[in-house]
Design a protein around this motif. Structure first.
Motif, PDB file in Angstrom:
ATOM      1  N   GLY A 353      -7.373   0.523  12.057  1.00 44.78           N
ATOM      2  CA  GLY A 353      -7.370   0.787  13.486  1.00 44.78           C
ATOM      3  C   GLY A 353      -7.592  -0.513  14.233  1.00 44.78           C
ATOM      4  O   GLY A 353      -8.175  -1.464  13.701  1.00 44.78           O
ATOM      5  N   GLY A 354      -7.135  -0.570  15.485  1.00 45.36           N
ATOM      6  CA  GLY A 354      -7.298  -1.797  16.257  1.00 45.36           C
ATOM      7  C   GLY A 354      -6.687  -2.977  15.528  1.00 45.36           C
ATOM      8  O   GLY A 354      -5.530  -2.940  15.107  1.00 45.36           O
ATOM      9  N   ASP A 355      -7.484  -4.057  15.354  1.00 48.70           N
ATOM     10  CA  ASP A 355      -6.985  -5.254  14.667  1.00 48.70           C
ATOM     11  C   ASP A 355      -7.597  -5.386  13.281  1.00 48.70           C
ATOM     12  O   ASP A 355      -7.680  -6.494  12.731  1.00 48.70           O
ATOM     13  N   GLU A 356      -8.022  -4.272  12.706  1.00 44.68           N
ATOM     14  CA  GLU A 356      -8.638  -4.281  11.380  1.00 44.68           C
ATOM     15  C   GLU A 356      -7.649  -3.784  10.325  1.00 44.68           C
ATOM     16  O   GLU A 356      -7.053  -2.707  10.475  1.00 44.68           O
ATOM     17  N   PHE A 357      -7.497  -4.567   9.267  1.00 44.89           N
ATOM     18  CA  PHE A 357      -6.599  -4.235   8.163  1.00 44.89           C
ATOM     19  C   PHE A 357      -7.402  -4.207   6.862  1.00 44.89           C
ATOM     20  O   PHE A 357      -8.455  -4.841   6.756  1.00 44.89           O
ATOM     21  N   LEU A 358      -6.879  -3.458   5.896  1.00 49.34           N
ATOM     22  CA  LEU A 358      -7.538  -3.384   4.593  1.00 49.34           C
ATOM     23  C   LEU A 358      -6.486  -3.537   3.508  1.00 49.34           C
ATOM     24  O   LEU A 358      -5.376  -3.002   3.626  1.00 49.34           O
ATOM     25  N   VAL A 359      -6.839  -4.256   2.456  1.00 49.17           N
ATOM     26  CA  VAL A 359      -5.941  -4.447   1.323  1.00 49.17           C
ATOM     27  C   VAL A 359      -6.662  -3.994   0.061  1.00 49.17           C
ATOM     28  O   VAL A 359      -7.809  -4.408  -0.194  1.00 49.17           O
ATOM     29  N   LEU A 360      -6.012  -3.145  -0.724  1.00 49.83           N
ATOM     30  CA  LEU A 360      -6.506  -2.794  -2.054  1.00 49.83           C
ATOM     31  C   LEU A 360      -5.646  -3.545  -3.058  1.00 49.83           C
ATOM     32  O   LEU A 360      -4.447  -3.269  -3.176  1.00 49.83           O
ATOM     33  N   LEU A 361      -6.251  -4.517  -3.748  1.00 46.21           N
ATOM     34  CA  LEU A 361      -5.500  -5.305  -4.729  1.00 46.21           C
ATOM     35  C   LEU A 361      -5.391  -4.534  -6.023  1.00 46.21           C
ATOM     36  O   LEU A 361      -6.388  -4.038  -6.555  1.00 46.21           O
ATOM     37  N   SER A 362      -4.168  -4.442  -6.546  1.00 48.28           N
ATOM     38  CA  SER A 362      -3.926  -3.706  -7.778  1.00 48.28           C
ATOM     39  C   SER A 362      -4.681  -4.334  -8.932  1.00 48.28           C
ATOM     40  O   SER A 362      -4.785  -5.557  -9.058  1.00 48.28           O
ATOM     41  N   GLY A 363      -5.214  -3.473  -9.804  1.00 45.58           N
ATOM     42  CA  GLY A 363      -5.945  -3.961 -10.983  1.00 45.58           C
ATOM     43  C   GLY A 363      -5.024  -4.074 -12.168  1.00 45.58           C
ATOM     44  O   GLY A 363      -4.338  -5.073 -12.361  1.00 45.58           O
ATOM     45  N   HIS A 364      -4.954  -3.014 -12.978  1.00 44.07           N
ATOM     46  CA  HIS A 364      -4.077  -2.958 -14.146  1.00 44.07           C
ATOM     47  C   HIS A 364      -4.285  -4.164 -15.058  1.00 44.07           C
ATOM     48  O   HIS A 364      -3.348  -4.701 -15.644  1.00 44.07           O
ATOM     49  N   GLY A 365      -5.555  -4.629 -15.165  1.00 45.01           N
ATOM     50  CA  GLY A 365      -5.887  -5.656 -16.150  1.00 45.01           C
ATOM     51  C   GLY A 365      -5.441  -7.050 -15.796  1.00 45.01           C
ATOM     52  O   GLY A 365      -5.586  -7.972 -16.607  1.00 45.01           O
ATOM     53  N   ARG A 366      -4.902  -7.263 -14.598  1.00 45.65           N
ATOM     54  CA  ARG A 366      -4.424  -8.594 -14.250  1.00 45.65           C
ATOM     55  C   ARG A 366      -5.499  -9.361 -13.476  1.00 45.65           C
ATOM     56  O   ARG A 366      -6.120  -8.824 -12.560  1.00 45.65           O
ATOM     57  N   HIS A 367      -5.688 -10.599 -13.840  1.00 42.69           N
ATOM     58  CA  HIS A 367      -6.650 -11.434 -13.126  1.00 42.69           C
ATOM     59  C   HIS A 367      -6.034 -11.936 -11.826  1.00 42.69           C
ATOM     60  O   HIS A 367      -4.869 -12.333 -11.792  1.00 42.69           O
ATOM     61  N   VAL A 368      -6.815 -11.879 -10.758  1.00 41.30           N
ATOM     62  CA  VAL A 368      -6.336 -12.332  -9.452  1.00 41.30           C
ATOM     63  C   VAL A 368      -7.268 -13.436  -8.960  1.00 41.30           C
ATOM     64  O   VAL A 368      -8.495 -13.271  -8.946  1.00 41.30           O
ATOM     65  N   ASP A 369      -6.682 -14.546  -8.555  1.00 40.01           N
ATOM     66  CA  ASP A 369      -7.452 -15.626  -7.924  1.00 40.01           C
ATOM     67  C   ASP A 369      -7.662 -15.201  -6.471  1.00 40.01           C
ATOM     68  O   ASP A 369      -6.854 -15.510  -5.588  1.00 40.01           O
ATOM     69  N   VAL A 370      -8.763 -14.477  -6.256  1.00 40.98           N
ATOM     70  CA  VAL A 370      -8.995 -13.895  -4.937  1.00 40.98           C
ATOM     71  C   VAL A 370      -9.149 -14.965  -3.870  1.00 40.98           C
ATOM     72  O   VAL A 370      -8.570 -14.876  -2.778  1.00 40.98           O
TER      73      VAL A 370
END
Length: 445
Positions: A353-370
């Protein structure tokens, strides 16, 4: 010798009396005529001709009680009868009653002894009730055919073996096979110019269609959904039912009826989409985000999502205040597009809502350089936005919280932690651009 003769005569008389009694009380009419003149009628004939008594009929010409259209054929049947016991074939004809009404009958003429010579005995069976029943059935069938032909619902009768016996206009319209009655009648289901689909849009062999189960088991099947890919390229979705046409007949055909739900199905999917997506950006809305997050937290094994990013645009309120909400909406739409392009297809991007966004990063065993991902996202979003002639600079604060197997937080608690991490990343406290949240699994970027 005389006594024996008397006994024989008595027996003959007794037999004749029984025959006369039978003739008088039989429900069929019995008429005897010779040389074209009626010499005897039973009571059934009197009633059939609407006469007051036998005297009103006996002595009259036979043709007086026969419809003119039936006289020539009657004479043709009677004239060839020359030997004792010779009989005509059962034939339908029209008689004339004394009141001028006609009555349909079936007659058989037999050349039989009458006193000391031969005469024609006619057995008359009244067809009035039969004709009335046939007419009632014809009207019922005509009414049924008219009703079925006017239905918006398709109706198809399918014989054992899959041959189509009949199809109403709605069925032919839904199948896209044309307006002629004979375009699909006589064909088998697998010969139709279309492909059957199951509810998941996968090819459906005719022997797996519910109507095949009805034909095989006699079972009534209702409320199933199937599709057809027509030869004109259209795909139609149908809600159908099938049942035996004559449940008491083991060889009965099946009747399949179905309604076209293509528009309803599309409308329902549109409503479902609208209920789970943001109307401005097309991103997942808060409801869908929480639902997906709850599903991920309920998994005890590998998590479908590994990390949550809470994104807030810095200074967005001033954009709305100085440039107007229309330009502000354009900025939100462009930010949404940039987020989608910067992330993987199995990452979920949503707008809270407004100017707020949310991201759910997929897991599935993959490493992510957050941390690296966050820097790329901030860099992407900081590129100037051109909206209606205005060059607008946008920056973002991003809070991060990670999910672990066995995480006991609620979806709302996860969002709260990510929100706290995002506020820690707000200027002027930003150094690396990463805000820190919960000690173990939450930080800001």
């Amino acid at each position: 010798m005389g006594e024996e003769t008397t006994g024989v005569d008595a027996d003959a008389e007794q037999l004749a009396q029984r025959y006369r009694s039978l003739v008088e009380h039989t429900p069929d009419g019995i008429c005897v005529h010779e040389n074209g003149v009626i010499v005897y009628v039973n009571q059934a004939t009197v009633r059939l001709l609407a006469a007051r008594s036998a005297d009103e009929v006996v002595g009259q010409p036979l043709t007086r009680f026969v419809h003119p259209d039936s006289i020539p054929a009657m004479r043709e049947r009677v004239e060839p009868l020359t030997g004792k016991g010779a009989a005509s074939v059962p034939t339908e004809m029209l008689l004339l009653r004394t009141n001028g009404e006609t009555v349909p009958v079936e007659t058989v003429s037999v050349l039989t002894p009458w006193h000391d010579h031969f005469a024609y005995q006619v057995v008359i069976h009244d067809l009035t009730a039969q004709r009335a029943a046939e007419e009632a059935q014809r009207r019922a069938e005509q009414h049924f055919t008219t009703v079925v032909s006017q239905l918006e619902e398709g109706v198809v009768v399918i014989a054992r073996g899959g041959r189509i016996e009949s199809a109403n206009p709605a069925a032919r319209r839904i199948f896209g096979t044309g307006d002629r009655h004979d375009d699909i009648v006589g064909s088998t289901v697998d010969e139709l110019p279309m492909v059957l689909l199951d509810a998941n849009a996968q090819p459906l062999p005719p022997n797996r269609h519910p109507v095949a189960r009805t034909l095989a088991t006699g079972e009534t099947v209702t409320g199933y959904v199937f599709g057809v890919d027509r030869r004109d390229g259209q795909r139609r979705w149908l809600s159908g039912s099938s049942r035996l046409l004559n449940p008491g007949d083991p060889n009965s055909s099946a009747v399949s009826s179905f309604a076209d739900i293509t528009e309803f199905r599309a409308s329902r999917r549109q409503l479902e989409y609208q209920a789970t997506h943001d109307s401005l950006t097309g991103l997942a809305n808060r409801s869908l985000i929480l639902s997906q997050l709850a599903a991920a937290l309920a998994t005890s094994a590998d998590l479908s999502y590994s990390t949550v990013l809470f994104i807030d645009l810095d200074g967005f309120k001033s954009i709305n205040d100085t440039l107007g909400h229309a330009i502000g909406d354009t900025v939100l739409q462009i930010v949404a597009q940039r987020l989608q392009r910067a992330l993987r297809h199995d990452d979920l991007v949503g707008r809270l809502g407004g100017d707020e966004f949310l991201v759910l990063l997929s897991g599935h065993g993959r490493h992510v350089d957050v941390d690296g991902l966050v820097r790329r996202l901030r860099s992407t979003m900081s590129e100037p936005i051109i909206a209606r002639g205005h060059r607008i600079a946008v920056d973002a604060s991003i809070g991060v919280t990670e999910l672990d197997p066995g995480d006991r937080r609620t979806p709302e608690a996860v969002l709260h932690d990510a929100d706290i991490a995002m506020y820690r990343a707000k200027p002027p406290h930003r150094d690396t651009g990463v805000g820190k949240g919960r000690t173990n699994n939450t930080h800001a970027s």
